[in-house]
Design an enzyme around this catalytic site. Structure first.
Site, short mmCIF file in Angstrom:
data_model
loop_
_atom_site.label_atom_id
_atom_site.label_comp_id
_atom_site.label_asym_id
_atom_site.label_seq_id
_atom_site.Cartn_x
_atom_site.Cartn_y
_atom_site.Cartn_z
N ALA A 141 0.84 -1.21 0.00
CA ALA A 141 0.00 0.00 0.00
C ALA A 141 0.87 1.26 0.00
CB ALA A 141 -0.90 0.00 1.22
N PRO A 142 0.45 2.35 -0.64
CA PRO A 142 -0.84 2.55 -1.30
C PRO A 142 -0.98 1.92 -2.68
CG PRO A 142 0.47 4.55 -1.39
CD PRO A 142 1.25 3.58 -0.56
N SER A 144 1.11 2.09 -5.86
CA SER A 144 1.48 2.54 -7.21
C SER A 144 2.37 1.49 -7.90
CB SER A 144 2.17 3.89 -7.15
OG SER A 144 3.18 3.88 -6.18
N LYS A 145 3.21 0.82 -7.10
CA LYS A 145 4.06 -0.20 -7.72
C LYS A 145 3.23 -1.44 -8.07
CE LYS A 145 8.00 1.52 -5.10
NZ LYS A 145 7.37 2.15 -3.92
N ASP A 206 9.28 -3.92 -0.79
CA ASP A 206 9.43 -2.47 -0.63
C ASP A 206 9.07 -2.16 0.82
OD1 ASP A 206 9.82 0.15 -1.66
OD2 ASP A 206 7.66 0.43 -1.85
N CYS A 259 12.81 3.90 0.57
CA CYS A 259 12.97 5.30 0.18
C CYS A 259 13.79 6.01 1.27
CB CYS A 259 11.64 5.99 -0.08
SG CYS A 259 10.44 5.80 1.22
#
Ligand code: SAM
Length: 670
Positions: A141-142, A144-145, A206, A259
């Protein structure tokens, strides 16, 4: 940057320990600037030609609004990806550029594009899944990937998207559900004890991170940052990566990403799995891939920072610290290795500093599993945890929390086969996904109603998603399945069809109608007229008997009258006789799979308001606010008026009102 002074931030002395003086200048310079806006064209379920056509339309639209053409760049290697050099804030505050910003927002909400930071597009790019592959997105979540992964594996693959937070799972679900996604399963589990649902070809890991690479967007990090976040995230990041490696097939690839630029969350985690699983895994050398996307090598060796600006060279220095509570913040595994082979592998991981591609900061490491993993205490305990957890959850009492907090009924195999028969009889689908037979798929669709009730919505799942949802009687509870597949058919409750079992195809699945008799061909002129009908905030369909319509669209109307009325159709726009520019527009429209409702005397499109708005502006090269503002204002005023008059508040829960309330809220937020 109100009240923010980067020179006073603890980030500066911390990163000065790892970066050169020159790099630190760039660090402050770039992280102090706003982030450029980036987006990519949504291609899911559509052809390469669609992407090329849509890109051309969007480029024309944006470029005609930019005085300086160097302000828009095509992103290297990202299919349909673009970057605006003016920052997101400049786009919003500059009067001219604001038109671009507003269009981007509506095009994003209307599903034409996804606004996504450039570095966030990189992990799926490196993972590079093929059609039909099975992928796990461990912390999704959210989402995009996730949507990039869905595009890559296509409708016959499998994407299992997981997140620990249920509310974030719902955000993910709402972000992707308007796309055709029969290949999607969304689960709400702790990734570090993720069950062995299947063996995955590729995994995206991620992980949750301290996020100091997002400084350009989240400026409060300058003030708030301390190294404590990274020190305590190390353990969960490591566990999630190890669990990912366990669930990956031999020969498969996992992408570990954060990130953050903090070595504790990046190389230290990768180093630890390389130490544990030595010959079974290797870091993939990506240096030859995606030339033009600049990156720096991962670090070979490092010191570990403490909370008071001090640095430790090795674990012995930690052991010498008196304060036990402080000592416990550190893990021996965080420290570097002397093993030259592992050090060499670490340099193959990739650091994306903001000054390299004018982006946020990011870390990516691609790892290949070359053999089964050897015994390891931590890995074994994670495996045991996952198995215990599954066992406990098989007993449904243990998953009542999930069940209670889930606002939706669970998805279960469709009970009434009459529904399936009705669907088959009505639509005569000739074939379904790129391969596979609808006859196998339909009887295994899902519904949310209790077992003995008729489905108001039929959810379509492909074969791989079915294997997971139906792997056991209570799989949705055991595995906390929030969503499987996507809405395929919706029960029709209109007066005309009241007495028999009738369904209409839902927007994400409109393409199913491609090979049926339910395709309607209309002129481009009529198409534009119906799109415009919904823009003024009034009626969203056009009436055939209106004099103006009879005069303008006589031929179209005569043709429509020969078709079965009170029926849903997939809309195709005729391109004969159009110029080159309009032909490109029509090709893109035809792949959007818009459906329409042909009434006795009217024609309307099934199209989201925001998509309608974005489409009109794109096709007519008009500014979004000019066309939309008057219609929206009119609609919102009407809504407020209704609310005022409705003293009892009887209508407050209706679907339309809810979306209007949302719009009014959005208006307030802006
Ligand atoms: C960096 S974000 C993921 C961003 C996402 N991949 C994307 O591109 O939109 C990390 C996510 O991990 C989730 N998370 C945190 N701990 C987790 C855990 N133990 N298992 C699964 N998800 C977790 C958080 O809720 C958060 O949504």
């Amino acid at each position: 940057m109100n009240n923010i002074d980067p020179s006073k931030s603890k980030l500066i002395p911390y990163y000065s320990h790892y970066l050169s003086e020159e790099e630190m200048k760039l660090y402050v310079q770039y992280f102090s600037q706003d982030l450029p806006a980036a987006f990519r064209v949504n291609k899911h379920g559509k052809s390469d030609a669609f992407q090329a056509n849509m890109q051309q339309l969007l480029e024309t639209y944006f470029r005609s609004r930019l005085e300086d053409q160097t302000q828009m760049e095509k992103l290297p290697h990202v299919p349909g990806g673009y970057l605006f050099i003016p920052s997101r804030i400049q786009l919003r505050s500059n009067e001219k550029l604001n038109k671009i910003h507003k269009f981007l927002v509506v095009a994003n909400e209307g599903g034409l594009v996804t606004r996504q930071e450039f570095v966030s597009m990189l992990p799926p790019l490196f993972l590079n899944c093929s059609k039909g592959e099975k992928v796990l997105d461990m912390c999704a979540a959210p989402g995009s990937k996730t949507s990039q992964l869905m595009e890559q594996v296509g409708m016959t693959g499998l994407v299992v998207a997981n997140d620990l937070e249920l509310t974030r799972c719902h955000v993910l679900m709402h972000g992707v559900i308007s796309q055709p996604c029969p290949q999607l399963i969304i689960t709400n589990l702790d990734a570090s004890k993720y069950p062995k649902l299947t063996v995955f070809d590729k995994i995206l890991c991620d992980v949750p991170c301290s996020g100091d690479g997002t400084l350009r967007k989240a400026k409060e990090i300058w003030n708030k940052w301390s190294n404590a976040g990274s020190l305590c995230l190390f353990e969960i990041q490591l566990k999630v990566l190890i669990r990912g490696l366990q669930l990956l097939k031999v020969g498969g690839e996992i992408c570990y990403s954060t990130c953050s630029l903090n070595v504790i969350e990046n190389e230290a985690v990768v180093k630890t799995v390389l130490e544990k699983f030595g010959a079974s895994i290797e870091v993939i050398d990506c240096s030859g891939k995606f030339e033009g996307i600049k990156r720096a090598d991962g670090l070979r060796t490092w010191d570990i920072g403490g909370l008071n600006g001090e640095f430790y060279k090795n674990y012995e220095e930690i052991e010498a610290v008196q304060d036990e509570t402080y000592r416990k913040r550190f893990n021996k595994a965080m420290f570097p290795t002397q093993d030259a082979g592992i050090q060499e592998q670490l340099t193959k991981s990739m650091r994306f500093y903001p000054w390299l591609n004018n982006s946020g900061g990011f870390y990516v490491c691609m790892i290949k599993k070359v053999a089964e993993l050897p015994q390891d205490d931590l890995a074994d305990s994670l495996n045991a945890n996952a198995m215990n957890y599954e066992k406990l959850n098989e007993n449904t009492e243990f998953c009542m929390n999930f069940s209670k907090s889930m606002p939706l009924q669970p998805l279960k195999k469709i009970k009434k086969q009459e529904v399936v028969a009705a669907l088959q009889e009505k639509f005569h689908f000739r074939y379904f996904f790129e391969e596979g037979d609808l006859n196998d798929i339909l009887p295994n669709c899902a519904q949310r109603e209790l077992q003995d009730m008729e489905a108001t919505r039929v959810y379509l799942l492909n074969k791989e998603a079915q294997k997971i949802l139906y792997c056991s009687e209570n799989a949705y509870l055991t595995y906390h399945i929030v969503q499987a597949g996507c809405g395929g058919f919706e029960r029709h409750t209109g007066i005309i069809n009241q007495d028999k079992l009738s369904y209409r195809v839902e927007t994400p699945m409109n393409f199913l109608l491609n090979n049926t008799d339910f395709v309607m061909h209309i002129s481009y002129k009529l198409f534009l007229r119906v799109v415009r009908a919904g823009l003024n905030g009034d009626d969203e369909s056009i009436r055939f008997q209106d004099q103006e319509n009879i005069e303008q669209f006589g031929e179209d109307i005569e043709h429509l009258k020969t078709m079965q009325l009170h029926q849903m159709y997939l809309l195709k726009v005729k391109s004969e006789g159009l110029n080159e520019e309009d032909t490109i527009k029509v090709k893109a429209i035809n792949e959007l799979n818009i459906s329409s409702w042909l009434g006795g005397t009217s024609l309307g499109f099934h199209i989201k308001r925001k998509q309608r708005n974005a489409l009109w502006c794109l096709l007519m090269n008009e500014d979004i606010h000019e066309i939309v503002v008057s219609g929206e204002a009119k609609r919102k005023a009407a809504y407020r008026e209704r609310r005022k008059n409705d003293k009892n508040g009887k209508d407050a829960g209706s679907k339309d009102d809810k979306s209007e309330q949302q719009d009014v809220q959005e208006e307030k937020n802006e």
